[in-house]
Design a protein around this motif. Structure first.
Motif, PDB file in Angstrom:
ATOM      1  N   ARG A 108       0.827  -1.215   0.000  1.00  0.00           N
ATOM      2  CA  ARG A 108       0.000   0.000   0.000  1.00  0.00           C
ATOM      3  C   ARG A 108       0.861   1.264   0.000  1.00  0.00           C
ATOM      4  NH1 ARG A 108      -2.697   0.280   4.959  1.00  0.00           N
ATOM      5  NH2 ARG A 108      -4.127   1.813   4.065  1.00  0.00           N
ATOM      6  N   VAL A 109       0.357   2.322  -0.647  1.00  0.00           N
ATOM      7  CA  VAL A 109       1.083   3.596  -0.592  1.00  0.00           C
ATOM      8  C   VAL A 109       0.889   4.204   0.794  1.00  0.00           C
ATOM      9  CG1 VAL A 109       1.133   4.209  -3.028  1.00  0.00           C
ATOM     10  CG2 VAL A 109      -0.888   4.755  -1.692  1.00  0.00           C
ATOM     11  N   LEU A 110       1.979   4.785   1.312  1.00  0.00           N
ATOM     12  CA  LEU A 110       1.952   5.334   2.675  1.00  0.00           C
ATOM     13  C   LEU A 110       1.531   6.797   2.659  1.00  0.00           C
ATOM     14  CD1 LEU A 110       5.172   3.768   4.273  1.00  0.00           C
ATOM     15  CD2 LEU A 110       2.799   3.060   4.550  1.00  0.00           C
ATOM     16  N   LEU A 111       0.339   7.063   2.197  1.00  0.00           N
ATOM     17  CA  LEU A 111      -0.193   8.427   2.260  1.00  0.00           C
ATOM     18  C   LEU A 111      -0.573   8.746   3.704  1.00  0.00           C
ATOM     19  CD1 LEU A 111      -2.493   8.403  -0.897  1.00  0.00           C
ATOM     20  CD2 LEU A 111      -0.336   9.653  -0.623  1.00  0.00           C
ATOM     21  N   GLY A 112      -0.402  10.007   4.096  1.00  0.00           N
ATOM     22  CA  GLY A 112      -0.876  10.437   5.404  1.00  0.00           C
ATOM     23  C   GLY A 112      -2.401  10.406   5.456  1.00  0.00           C
ATOM     24  N   THR A 113      -2.930  10.529   6.660  1.00  0.00           N
ATOM     25  CA  THR A 113      -4.383  10.438   6.880  1.00  0.00           C
ATOM     26  C   THR A 113      -5.183  11.366   5.961  1.00  0.00           C
ATOM     27  OG1 THR A 113      -3.845  10.084   9.199  1.00  0.00           O
ATOM     28  CG2 THR A 113      -6.170  10.551   8.672  1.00  0.00           C
ATOM     29  N   TRP A 114      -4.653  12.562   5.744  1.00  0.00           N
ATOM     30  CA  TRP A 114      -5.409  13.566   4.984  1.00  0.00           C
ATOM     31  C   TRP A 114      -4.906  13.748   3.564  1.00  0.00           C
ATOM     32  CZ3 TRP A 114      -9.758  14.604   7.213  1.00  0.00           C
ATOM     33  CH2 TRP A 114      -9.834  14.488   8.612  1.00  0.00           C
ATOM     34  N   GLN A 115      -3.919  12.930   3.157  1.00  0.00           N
ATOM     35  CA  GLN A 115      -3.342  13.131   1.815  1.00  0.00           C
ATOM     36  C   GLN A 115      -4.105  12.383   0.728  1.00  0.00           C
ATOM     37  OE1 GLN A 115       0.787  11.939   2.685  1.00  0.00           O
ATOM     38  NE2 GLN A 115       1.428  13.968   2.005  1.00  0.00           N
ATOM     39  N   GLY A 116      -4.386  13.090  -0.340  1.00  0.00           N
ATOM     40  CA  GLY A 116      -4.964  12.483  -1.528  1.00  0.00           C
ATOM     41  C   GLY A 116      -4.195  12.952  -2.750  1.00  0.00           C
ATOM     42  N   ILE A 117      -4.316  12.206  -3.843  1.00  0.00           N
ATOM     43  CA  ILE A 117      -3.677  12.577  -5.106  1.00  0.00           C
ATOM     44  C   ILE A 117      -4.629  13.473  -5.878  1.00  0.00           C
ATOM     45  CG2 ILE A 117      -2.705  11.698  -7.269  1.00  0.00           C
ATOM     46  CD1 ILE A 117      -2.307   8.975  -5.756  1.00  0.00           C
ATOM     47  N   TRP A 118      -4.125  14.643  -6.258  1.00  0.00           N
ATOM     48  CA  TRP A 118      -4.942  15.594  -7.022  1.00  0.00           C
ATOM     49  C   TRP A 118      -4.398  15.740  -8.442  1.00  0.00           C
ATOM     50  CZ3 TRP A 118      -6.114  20.884  -4.250  1.00  0.00           C
ATOM     51  CH2 TRP A 118      -6.709  20.657  -3.004  1.00  0.00           C
ATOM     52  N   LEU A 119      -5.333  15.794  -9.388  1.00  0.00           N
ATOM     53  CA  LEU A 119      -5.002  16.292 -10.719  1.00  0.00           C
ATOM     54  C   LEU A 119      -5.393  17.761 -10.781  1.00  0.00           C
ATOM     55  CD1 LEU A 119      -4.214  15.679 -13.780  1.00  0.00           C
ATOM     56  CD2 LEU A 119      -6.688  15.626 -14.162  1.00  0.00           C
ATOM     57  N   GLY A 120      -4.462  18.595 -11.210  1.00  0.00           N
ATOM     58  CA  GLY A 120      -4.787  19.985 -11.533  1.00  0.00           C
ATOM     59  C   GLY A 120      -5.027  20.071 -13.035  1.00  0.00           C
ATOM     60  N   GLU A 121      -6.267  20.257 -13.418  1.00  0.00           N
ATOM     61  CA  GLU A 121      -6.563  20.452 -14.847  1.00  0.00           C
ATOM     62  C   GLU A 121      -6.612  21.951 -15.079  1.00  0.00           C
ATOM     63  OE1 GLU A 121      -6.610  20.637 -18.205  1.00  0.00           O
ATOM     64  OE2 GLU A 121      -7.059  18.492 -17.941  1.00  0.00           O
ATOM     65  N   HIS A 122      -5.637  22.458 -15.828  1.00  0.00           N
ATOM     66  CA  HIS A 122      -5.506  23.901 -15.963  1.00  0.00           C
ATOM     67  C   HIS A 122      -6.017  24.451 -17.301  1.00  0.00           C
ATOM     68  CE1 HIS A 122      -3.552  23.513 -12.202  1.00  0.00           C
ATOM     69  NE2 HIS A 122      -2.500  22.894 -12.684  1.00  0.00           N
ATOM     70  N   ARG A 123      -6.444  23.563 -18.197  1.00  0.00           N
ATOM     71  CA  ARG A 123      -7.076  24.006 -19.436  1.00  0.00           C
ATOM     72  C   ARG A 123      -8.590  23.906 -19.316  1.00  0.00           C
ATOM     73  NH1 ARG A 123      -4.192  24.582 -24.131  1.00  0.00           N
ATOM     74  NH2 ARG A 123      -5.941  26.018 -24.423  1.00  0.00           N
ATOM     75  N   ILE A 124      -9.285  24.745 -20.086  1.00  0.00           N
ATOM     76  CA  ILE A 124     -10.751  24.666 -20.102  1.00  0.00           C
ATOM     77  C   ILE A 124     -11.200  23.384 -20.807  1.00  0.00           C
ATOM     78  CG2 ILE A 124     -12.846  25.790 -20.983  1.00  0.00           C
ATOM     79  CD1 ILE A 124     -11.305  28.499 -20.524  1.00  0.00           C
ATOM     80  N   HIS A 125     -10.497  23.025 -21.867  1.00  0.00           N
ATOM     81  CA  HIS A 125     -10.770  21.752 -22.552  1.00  0.00           C
ATOM     82  C   HIS A 125      -9.467  20.972 -22.676  1.00  0.00           C
ATOM     83  CE1 HIS A 125     -14.825  23.066 -23.435  1.00  0.00           C
ATOM     84  NE2 HIS A 125     -14.361  24.179 -23.971  1.00  0.00           N
ATOM     85  N   GLY A 126      -9.076  20.328 -21.601  1.00  0.00           N
ATOM     86  CA  GLY A 126      -7.765  19.667 -21.555  1.00  0.00           C
ATOM     87  C   GLY A 126      -7.754  18.277 -22.161  1.00  0.00           C
ATOM     88  N   GLY A 127      -8.919  17.675 -22.307  1.00  0.00           N
ATOM     89  CA  GLY A 127      -8.976  16.303 -22.812  1.00  0.00           C
ATOM     90  C   GLY A 127      -8.539  15.307 -21.754  1.00  0.00           C
ATOM     91  N   GLY A 128      -8.470  14.030 -22.138  1.00  0.00           N
ATOM     92  CA  GLY A 128      -8.029  12.989 -21.200  1.00  0.00           C
ATOM     93  C   GLY A 128      -6.530  13.092 -20.985  1.00  0.00           C
ATOM     94  N   ARG A 129      -6.101  13.004 -19.754  1.00  0.00           N
ATOM     95  CA  ARG A 129      -4.670  13.142 -19.443  1.00  0.00           C
ATOM     96  C   ARG A 129      -4.060  11.770 -19.200  1.00  0.00           C
ATOM     97  NH1 ARG A 129      -3.048  18.286 -20.831  1.00  0.00           N
ATOM     98  NH2 ARG A 129      -4.388  19.878 -19.883  1.00  0.00           N
ATOM     99  N   ARG A 130      -2.738  11.664 -19.433  1.00  0.00           N
ATOM    100  CA  ARG A 130      -2.069  10.375 -19.356  1.00  0.00           C
ATOM    101  C   ARG A 130      -0.972  10.383 -18.308  1.00  0.00           C
ATOM    102  NH1 ARG A 130      -0.003   7.087 -24.586  1.00  0.00           N
ATOM    103  NH2 ARG A 130       1.511   8.767 -24.749  1.00  0.00           N
TER     104      ARG A 130
END
Lengths: 139, 139, 139
Positions: A108-130
């Motif tokens: 398992r990944v050792l994330l802290g209690t409050w840590q989550g992985i975020w994607l920052g989508e900075h385009r209005i129409h960014g499409g699917g990211r890889r």
């Protein structure tokens, strides 16, 4: 052991998105890692990966408001032929980064209690990211 | 396998510079890596490494203008005996970071289509900068 | 070889703190690594890890002033029920990051002459912070 795979994210609207489950559910191979690391690498220059609070949606919207205010679309940018949201997206991508390295223990990944992985989508129409996900460790 | 070497970059003027070729051409050993990672670590506190657009020079100059505006030389800094560009350079170095981790597959780094490696030179006379490159992976 | 351990940092006041010695003294196992890497991962969303100048205290206080000014407590945040310093702390954590990857050679981290490990404590009462340290390399 080494294991590498592509994770294709579903298209998202501009803003910050909690993607912990979308990413980790694509990596069942992680259960075989005793001690190791997961590297997530976003292959884009107008989006970002960051770790932050995994619970309250207002943290993500406040974060978006902060970046809209401090890296405004109405800047005096030379690079503007891809739209007013493009150059600010490049700046946010470098400020936040596109790569995360997470420790793994007992599958398992050792994330802290409050840590989550975020994607920052900075385009209005960014499409699917890889994302290129690379697992390594002792099995 | 592990392989580590020093890459000495040529001196550059203040601003952002595309250094993908300068870095990768110094790492012929990468062709032996089947699945792995390349770690680039800049040993400085007034410059930075980031990934961003690899094509249009105006993205790099807009990025520089953004940072000159938001981390101005004319700040009210206590630490000023090394010149007005020094403390802003330290701030930019922490905002952007000095370390990149890139996935490798079949001897090549998996950069996205538009991704390039940038050096942020934040001093007016920064001198030649040094990167520690560490390769690891399955050969 | 892989080695993973928890480093519990002593509580610190709001601001930037040089923690190179506190971290490295907790990792005597590093001397066994010939070529490798040390990964430091902070399990929090309102603090940060960064590399910067290891000597002059005014660099750390100027850095703190910069972030207090550009990510002010008096923002118009929705997420405010944990105090005025909470949402700014989340923003600073993402701007600076919570993870460092350091190259190791012959038992020592290859920090540059002026590089030190900094903890950014962005809460007024953040408590003791926790780092997951992961060592790997050839022994």
């Amino acid at each position: 052991m080494w294991h590498q795979k592509i994770i294709q994210l579903k298209e998202k609207r501009r803003g910050f998105h909690l993607i912990t489950d979308e990413v980790l559910s694509a990596l069942p191979e992680m259960t075989a890692v005793n001690v190791g690391q997961l590297h997530l690498f976003l292959q884009h220059t107008s989006a970002s990966l960051t770790l932050n609070e995994n619970c309250d949606q207002t943290v993500r919207s406040d974060m978006e408001q902060y970046f809209l205010r401090t890296v405004p679309d109405k800047g005096d940018y030379q690079h503007d032929y891809e739209g007013a949201d493009d150059m600010p997206a490049h700046i946010k991508s470098s400020l936040l980064g596109v790569s995360l390295l997470l420790p793994i223990s007992q599958g398992r990944v050792l994330l802290g209690t409050w840590q989550g992985i975020w994607l920052g989508e900075h385009r209005i129409h960014g499409g699917g990211r890889r994302i290129i996900a690379t697992l390594q460790g002792n099995s």
